[in-house]
Design a protein around this motif. Structure first.
Motif, PDB file in Angstrom:
ATOM      1  N   GLN A   9      40.268   2.330  16.492  1.00 51.87           N
ATOM      2  CA  GLN A   9      40.459   1.392  15.386  1.00 51.87           C
ATOM      3  C   GLN A   9      40.688  -0.012  15.899  1.00 51.87           C
ATOM      4  OE1 GLN A   9      43.612   2.735  12.831  1.00 51.87           O
ATOM      5  NE2 GLN A   9      42.147   3.234  11.272  1.00 51.87           N
ATOM      6  N   GLN A  10      41.488  -0.106  16.964  1.00 49.39           N
ATOM      7  CA  GLN A  10      41.743  -1.434  17.521  1.00 49.39           C
ATOM      8  C   GLN A  10      40.458  -2.045  18.057  1.00 49.39           C
ATOM      9  OE1 GLN A  10      44.565  -0.399  20.490  1.00 49.39           O
ATOM     10  NE2 GLN A  10      46.296  -0.364  19.085  1.00 49.39           N
ATOM     11  N   LEU A  11      39.673  -1.206  18.738  1.00 47.95           N
ATOM     12  CA  LEU A  11      38.485  -1.741  19.397  1.00 47.95           C
ATOM     13  C   LEU A  11      37.365  -2.062  18.418  1.00 47.95           C
ATOM     14  CD1 LEU A  11      38.476   0.673  22.455  1.00 47.95           C
ATOM     15  CD2 LEU A  11      39.012  -1.752  22.508  1.00 47.95           C
ATOM     16  N   LEU A  12      37.267  -1.262  17.335  1.00 46.46           N
ATOM     17  CA  LEU A  12      36.165  -1.481  16.394  1.00 46.46           C
ATOM     18  C   LEU A  12      36.588  -2.391  15.252  1.00 46.46           C
ATOM     19  CD1 LEU A  12      34.838   2.189  16.233  1.00 46.46           C
ATOM     20  CD2 LEU A  12      33.757   0.294  17.408  1.00 46.46           C
ATOM     21  N   ALA A  13      37.897  -2.660  15.205  1.00 45.46           N
ATOM     22  CA  ALA A  13      38.575  -3.481  14.188  1.00 45.46           C
ATOM     23  C   ALA A  13      37.710  -4.050  13.069  1.00 45.46           C
ATOM     24  CB  ALA A  13      39.351  -4.594  14.863  1.00 45.46           C
ATOM     25  N   GLY A  14      37.599  -3.279  11.997  1.00 43.61           N
ATOM     26  CA  GLY A  14      37.018  -3.812  10.764  1.00 43.61           C
ATOM     27  C   GLY A  14      35.592  -4.298  10.856  1.00 43.61           C
ATOM     28  N   LYS A  15      34.854  -3.902  11.892  1.00 38.94           N
ATOM     29  CA  LYS A  15      33.482  -4.405  11.992  1.00 38.94           C
ATOM     30  C   LYS A  15      32.559  -3.689  11.002  1.00 38.94           C
ATOM     31  CE  LYS A  15      33.832  -6.733  16.238  1.00 38.94           C
ATOM     32  NZ  LYS A  15      35.255  -6.836  16.208  1.00 38.94           N
ATOM     33  N   GLY A  16      32.986  -2.551  10.541  1.00 39.36           N
ATOM     34  CA  GLY A  16      32.263  -1.893   9.458  1.00 39.36           C
ATOM     35  C   GLY A  16      31.022  -1.135   9.868  1.00 39.36           C
ATOM     36  N   ASP A  17      30.614  -1.186  11.149  1.00 41.93           N
ATOM     37  CA  ASP A  17      29.389  -0.485  11.527  1.00 41.93           C
ATOM     38  C   ASP A  17      29.666   0.955  11.961  1.00 41.93           C
ATOM     39  OD1 ASP A  17      30.727  -1.410  13.718  1.00 41.93           O
ATOM     40  OD2 ASP A  17      28.959  -1.972  14.870  1.00 41.93           O
ATOM     41  N   TYR A  18      30.929   1.274  12.270  1.00 39.52           N
ATOM     42  CA  TYR A  18      31.282   2.651  12.640  1.00 39.52           C
ATOM     43  C   TYR A  18      32.447   3.107  11.797  1.00 39.52           C
ATOM     44  CZ  TYR A  18      28.224   3.552  16.501  1.00 39.52           C
ATOM     45  OH  TYR A  18      27.105   3.829  17.233  1.00 39.52           O
ATOM     46  N   GLU A  19      32.379   4.361  11.321  1.00 40.03           N
ATOM     47  CA  GLU A  19      33.541   4.893  10.639  1.00 40.03           C
ATOM     48  C   GLU A  19      34.153   5.990  11.501  1.00 40.03           C
ATOM     49  OE1 GLU A  19      32.242   6.399   6.896  1.00 40.03           O
ATOM     50  OE2 GLU A  19      31.151   8.073   7.767  1.00 40.03           O
ATOM     51  N   ILE A  20      35.476   6.096  11.400  1.00 43.81           N
ATOM     52  CA  ILE A  20      36.180   7.106  12.198  1.00 43.81           C
ATOM     53  C   ILE A  20      36.642   8.195  11.249  1.00 43.81           C
ATOM     54  CG2 ILE A  20      38.157   7.521  13.708  1.00 43.81           C
ATOM     55  CD1 ILE A  20      38.090   4.445  14.289  1.00 43.81           C
ATOM     56  N   VAL A  21      36.250   9.438  11.556  1.00 40.68           N
ATOM     57  CA  VAL A  21      36.688  10.575  10.747  1.00 40.68           C
ATOM     58  C   VAL A  21      37.539  11.466  11.646  1.00 40.68           C
ATOM     59  CG1 VAL A  21      35.922  12.584   9.423  1.00 40.68           C
ATOM     60  CG2 VAL A  21      34.592  10.485   9.363  1.00 40.68           C
ATOM     61  N   LEU A  22      38.755  11.741  11.200  1.00 36.94           N
ATOM     62  CA  LEU A  22      39.634  12.589  12.007  1.00 36.94           C
ATOM     63  C   LEU A  22      39.887  13.890  11.246  1.00 36.94           C
ATOM     64  CD1 LEU A  22      42.502  11.509  14.194  1.00 36.94           C
ATOM     65  CD2 LEU A  22      42.923  13.379  12.671  1.00 36.94           C
ATOM     66  N   VAL A  23      39.611  15.016  11.898  1.00 37.35           N
ATOM     67  CA  VAL A  23      39.825  16.312  11.254  1.00 37.35           C
ATOM     68  C   VAL A  23      41.011  16.984  11.920  1.00 37.35           C
ATOM     69  CG1 VAL A  23      38.760  18.500  10.588  1.00 37.35           C
ATOM     70  CG2 VAL A  23      37.313  16.504  11.016  1.00 37.35           C
ATOM     71  N   SER A  24      41.990  17.353  11.092  1.00 39.09           N
ATOM     72  CA  SER A  24      43.149  18.055  11.645  1.00 39.09           C
ATOM     73  C   SER A  24      43.608  19.069  10.627  1.00 39.09           C
ATOM     74  CB  SER A  24      44.273  17.068  11.933  1.00 39.09           C
ATOM     75  OG  SER A  24      45.429  17.775  12.298  1.00 39.09           O
ATOM     76  N   LYS A  25      44.077  20.218  11.102  1.00 34.69           N
ATOM     77  CA  LYS A  25      44.476  21.222  10.119  1.00 34.69           C
ATOM     78  C   LYS A  25      45.807  20.869   9.471  1.00 34.69           C
ATOM     79  CE  LYS A  25      46.264  24.476  13.505  1.00 34.69           C
ATOM     80  NZ  LYS A  25      46.174  25.797  14.032  1.00 34.69           N
ATOM     81  N   GLU A  26      46.586  20.004  10.119  1.00 36.97           N
ATOM     82  CA  GLU A  26      47.813  19.515   9.480  1.00 36.97           C
ATOM     83  C   GLU A  26      47.631  18.035   9.152  1.00 36.97           C
ATOM     84  OE1 GLU A  26      48.774  20.852  12.800  1.00 36.97           O
ATOM     85  OE2 GLU A  26      49.272  22.851  12.069  1.00 36.97           O
ATOM     86  N   ASN A  27      48.374  17.570   8.149  1.00 40.43           N
ATOM     87  CA  ASN A  27      48.235  16.137   7.838  1.00 40.43           C
ATOM     88  C   ASN A  27      49.315  15.328   8.542  1.00 40.43           C
ATOM     89  OD1 ASN A  27      50.552  16.346   6.282  1.00 40.43           O
ATOM     90  ND2 ASN A  27      49.703  15.210   4.578  1.00 40.43           N
ATOM     91  N   TYR A  28      49.924  15.924   9.553  1.00 41.38           N
ATOM     92  CA  TYR A  28      50.943  15.200  10.315  1.00 41.38           C
ATOM     93  C   TYR A  28      50.748  15.401  11.811  1.00 41.38           C
ATOM     94  CZ  TYR A  28      52.879  19.937  10.202  1.00 41.38           C
ATOM     95  OH  TYR A  28      53.033  21.293  10.307  1.00 41.38           O
ATOM     96  N   PHE A  29      51.338  14.457  12.546  1.00 50.64           N
ATOM     97  CA  PHE A  29      51.306  14.514  14.007  1.00 50.64           C
ATOM     98  C   PHE A  29      52.688  14.965  14.467  1.00 50.64           C
ATOM     99  CE2 PHE A  29      52.793  11.997  17.689  1.00 50.64           C
ATOM    100  CZ  PHE A  29      51.977  12.509  18.677  1.00 50.64           C
ATOM    101  N   VAL A  30      52.723  15.925  15.398  1.00 53.99           N
ATOM    102  CA  VAL A  30      54.011  16.431  15.894  1.00 53.99           C
ATOM    103  C   VAL A  30      54.251  15.889  17.293  1.00 53.99           C
ATOM    104  CG1 VAL A  30      55.396  18.487  16.355  1.00 53.99           C
ATOM    105  CG2 VAL A  30      53.556  18.593  14.703  1.00 53.99           C
ATOM    106  N   PHE A  31      55.427  15.367  17.508  1.00 57.09           N
ATOM    107  CA  PHE A  31      55.779  14.885  18.841  1.00 57.09           C
ATOM    108  C   PHE A  31      56.338  16.093  19.609  1.00 57.09           C
ATOM    109  CE2 PHE A  31      58.299  12.489  21.948  1.00 57.09           C
ATOM    110  CZ  PHE A  31      57.327  11.619  22.394  1.00 57.09           C
ATOM    111  N   GLN A  32      55.447  16.826  20.268  1.00 54.68           N
ATOM    112  CA  GLN A  32      55.807  18.119  20.852  1.00 54.68           C
ATOM    113  C   GLN A  32      56.947  18.088  21.876  1.00 54.68           C
ATOM    114  OE1 GLN A  32      51.959  19.559  21.877  1.00 54.68           O
ATOM    115  NE2 GLN A  32      52.006  21.099  20.287  1.00 54.68           N
TER     116      GLN A  32
END
Ligand SMILES: Cc1cc2nc3c(=O)[nH]c(=O)nc-3n(C[C@H](O)[C@H](O)[C@H](O)COP(=O)(O)OP(=O)(O)OC[C@H]3O[C@@H](n4cnc5c(N)ncnc54)[C@H](O)[C@@H]3O)c2cc1C
Length: 796
Positions: A286-309
């Motif tokens: 996201q930082q590198l492509l910052a709003g340029k609009g030519d690439y979209e990032i799709v993230l697939v995860s079975k949980e909607n949260y990140f765990v700090f293991q």
């Protein structure tokens, strides 16, 4: 319809937001002009020094600009607030002409409305010669100096906006713009009055009826900003005409780019996994492509949260609140498209990913241009007798919560178990298998918790509690040097943990942990942090694998022979320059994530791709109760200092200031308060479903994925087959009839639609449960196969 009319029809809300933004700015400018400059104002009396008043005015207007830019409307329109800024974006081709014309017109209108509203509210105080509708005038240095100064400050502002908004610090663009406004008013205003904005100067001049030197403010700011845009365009391309590109607001500029004839829809980077690897890749991308609009990032995860293991073991004792340890993925990567789904399969040939059905049983296929695999590993007890049924894994948040609940339940049961001494002993014996970092942290936390919480059970004698760590090697913590390993052993023993070294867990029953040498430990709580296996999806995908089933990647983290497919974290085997492979830790996964993102961008935009070369900063493991071991830059530290370092370092690494504060508060309270022994009882979601359908409703559609088998309890349904656009009713089903078996048995999609004919109640069983049932009862499978064969024969 003309381009202007079409643009107005679609984008008028944004035009109004721009007008409102500049109106708010002018109201604020007039108000502060009166407050600071009107001779009757108390502030003017108190702050006699003009420079100090300018500094105050600068601060006020800087904050006004920041508030407008980050306001919901500012984030939607893009908060140009200035025809010069709009012109700069037009020069870069980031805003269509029609929109630019309307933006400028509405900015002028908004500015005039703002001054008029301020006049209505402030009356003669605003028309007073000392305030004069906040007009901008050249200073004593004359018009030429004012012209040069206005052009220069406009150039710097636009340059800053473009560079910051196109960088990893994009979200700070508004703050930078506000800070420059504040600085300019404080420092530059004596030269030109500080306008940088033709609309703002025009509005004040119009209402004041004073056109002195207005040409300077019409000429210099647009010139300075145009020049900044021209210089920027020489070095970089692509971007969005918004100061802050908010993910939760529509962006008319990105929409417009997608609509332009000949413009392809944005290309897609799909990231699988919402752990360290996945989240940190998405954030860096996201930082590198910052709003340029030519690439979209799709993230697939079975949980909607990140765990700090690394802090997961602390969930056992409740030292850390359950929700404090997790962060919503949407907050961590606001600009990415998030799919909270299980990944089912990957097809590297077709470049697609299939995710599990959601509410509707449709296959969801995601095509990708770049694929990043970060699915981690799974604890898999297959092949170990009795472990799948009776051992508790320790890998994710659910495991930690289950273990905590299980331990409290065991204590509750033991406290009232008076008749069966054997059962009581089993309930008070806790066994952990695996003496690596995770196992040691789990046993240390479990031991502390059980012994502390047992004090609130008068019926339990502390001497009855037994906590055992089983480890297959001669000493625990093979990841660190001998000295630290032995230190950890001593600490654990002193705290009452029994260490069984050179012992391997080989089987389990509901009442016993069985070791390789035949030793049996009576227990109702068996935790195993080993063995760890590649994720089943990774196992199934046809990509090159290294030993242990992890995906083999090049030093740049790309899968050889599959351009655009990348893998990192625990699911990948990453070669290191010394001929080894990168260890499966969070500190490595986060660095790999940054590198994958940079290499993906280098492949897209051109540039040098780098190899992974991170040796690790050190290793740390908590032993609970203010003790830990740490090996940092070769230095071996143990005890309280290591524990302090452990907590400080992991606290700093936790994403989000709010979470850090919450955890710091939890740790502080934990020092003072007794442990919490609340037993949560969540009813397990029933896999067998009862559902009701009304006539005309479809249970499933021809072509859907076969995910469940159904039986009709009451009512009726038609089996409808569709071919060449025509529907044929093949059969009518009634109470007692089964359906949906074909797609399950043959692993295909539904061959017909089931449409409710009369109000109908059904029960259904998912595919996985059916597979288990037919494993244990082969007759079930045989009868389903017979039913399928009969139906196929009838249909043909
Ligand atoms: C208890 C414990 C303590 C640890 N302590 C430390 C420590 O102190 N320091 C350290 O450096 N490392 C530690 N680690 C190791 C570290 O957590 C891992 O190395 C790191 O998490 C690996 O990151 P990853 O992205 O590869 O995998 P993970 O972080 O495991 O992420 C995998 C992601 O994939 C998702 N996923 C899985 N299957 C699917 C599917 N089918 N569909 C969609 N999504 C799916 C998961 O939900 C998860 O979000 C610890 C690990 C554990 C278990």
């Amino acid at each position: 319809m003309s381009a202007l009319a079409e643009a107005f029809r679609r984008h008028w809300p944004e035009y109004l937001m721009e007008a409102a933004g500049l109106a708010a700015f002018m109201i604020s400018a007039c108000f502060f002009a009166v407050l600071l400059e009107h001779p009757a104002s108390p502030v003017h009396g108190v702050v006699a020094n003009p420079a100090a008043r300018r500094a105050l005015g600068g601060l006020a207007m800087g904050l006004t600009a920041v508030a407008i830019i980050y306001s919901p409307w500012g984030r939607q329109s893009g908060a140009h607030l200035n025809p010069g800024v709009t012109l700069g974006f037009l020069r870069l081709g980031w805003i269509p002409r029609a929109d630019a014309a309307f933006y400028a017109a509405f900015q002028v209108a908004g500015a005039i409305a703002g001054v008029l509203l301020a006049w209505a509210a402030l009356g003669a105080r605003l028309s007073h010669p000392a305030t004069r509708f906040a007009v901008t005038m050249p200073g004593t240095a004359g018009p030429s100096a004012a012209l040069a100064a206005e052009a220069a400050i406009s150039f710097v502002l636009m340059t800053a906006v473009l560079h910051v908004s196109g960088s990893r610090y994009a979200r700070w663009t508004g703050v930078v713009a506000g800070a420059l406004v504040a600085l300019y008013i404080a420092v530059e205003a004596p030269l030109s009055g500080m306008s940088m904005n033709p609309a703002r100067s025009f509005a004040s001049a119009l209402v004041a009826g004073d056109w002195t030197a207005l040409w300077i403010y019409f000429l210099a700011p647009p010139l300075g900003m145009l020049l900044a845009a021209t210089v920027y365009a020489r070095r970089r391309s692509g971007g969005c005409a918004k100061l802050v590109h908010a993910a939760d607001k529509r962006c008319i500029f990105c929409e417009e780019r997608a609509r332009r004839p000949g413009t392809a829809s944005p290309r897609r980077i799909v990231i699988l996994g919402g752990g360290f690897g996945g989240i940190f890749t998405a954030r860096r991308l996201q930082q590198l492509l910052a709003g340029k609009g030519d690439y979209e990032i799709v993230l697939v995860s079975k949980e909607n949260y990140f765990v700090f293991q690394p802090m997961l073991p602390e969930v056992i004792s409740g030292t850390i609140g359950l929700t404090d340890l997790v962060s919503p993925i949407r907050q961590l990567v606001p600009g990415a498209e998030i799919h909270v789904r299980d990944v089912e399969s990957i097809d590297p040939e077709r470049r697609t990913v299939t995710t599990a059905p959601g509410f509707l049983p449709h296959a969801h296929t995601l095509p990708y241009d770049h694929l990043v695999l970060a699915l981690g590993t799974v604890t898999d007890f297959r092949g170990l007798r009795g472990l799948p049924e009776h051992a508790l894994p320790f890998k994710n948040l659910q495991d930690a919560l289950d273990l905590r609940n299980h331990v409290i339940r065991a204590l509750e049961e033991a406290a009232i178990e008076e008749h069966d001494a054997r059962l009581r002993k089993q309930l008070l014996t806790f066994v952990v298998a695996g003496g690596g970092f995770s196992g040691v942290e789990v046993v240390a936390e479990l031991n502390d918790f059980v012994r502390r919480v047992a004090r609130s059970y008068p019926q339990i004698d502390p001497a009855e509690i037994r906590v055992v760590l089983v480890h297959s090697q001669g000493r625990i913590l093979p990841e660190v040097g001998e000295k630290l390993g032995l230190f950890a052993q001593r600490i654990l023993r002193e705290r009452g943990v029994e260490l069984l070294l050179d012992a391997r867990l080989s089987a389990a029953s509901g009442e016993e942990a069985i070791l390789g040498d035949g030793m049996r430990i009576g227990t109702r709580t068996l935790v195993s942090t080993v063995p760890s296996f590649p994720h089943p999806v990774i196992d199934a995908v046809k990509l090159p694998k290294a030993r242990g089933g992890r995906i083999q990647v090049t030093p740049e983290l790309e899968v050889p022979g599959f351009p655009g497919v990348w893998a990192l974290g625990d699911c990948a085997s990453i070669p290191t320059p010394d001929g080894g492979s990168s260890p499966p830790t969070a500190q490595h996964a986060t660095r790999q994530a940054a590198l994958v993102a940079e290499n993906v961008v280098a492949s897209i935009r051109g540039g040098r791709r780098r190899a992974f070369d991170f040796k690790g900063l050190g290793k740390m493991g908590s032993l609970g109760s203010r003790s830990a071991v740490a090996e940092i830059f070769g230095l071996q530290i143990s005890g309280a200092l290591a524990w302090f370092l452990w907590r400080t370092i992991y606290l700093m690494k936790l994403p989000g200031l709010g979470r850090r504060l919450k955890i710091a508060a939890s740790w502080t309270f934990d020092l003072l308060l007794p442990p919490d022994s609340v037993l949560f009882r969540f009813s397990a979601p029933s896999s067998m479903l009862r559902e009701h359908f009304e006539p005309g409703q479809e249970v499933f559609h021809q072509g859907d994925l076969g995910d469940r088998i159904y039986s009709i309890v009451a009512g009726a349904a038609d089996v409808v087959h569709e071919a060449s656009g025509r529907e044929t009713i093949l059969a009518r089903l009634g109470p007692g009839d089964l359906f949906g078996e074909m797609a399950l048995l043959d692993q295909t999609v539904r061959s017909a639609t089931i449409r409710c004919a009369e109000p109908m109640d059904v029960w259904s069983l998912p595919k996985r449960e059916l597979a288990l049932l037919s494993q244990g009862m082969p007759e079930v499978r045989r009868s389903l196969e017979r039913l399928r064969d009969q139906r196929t024969k009838k249909a043909s």
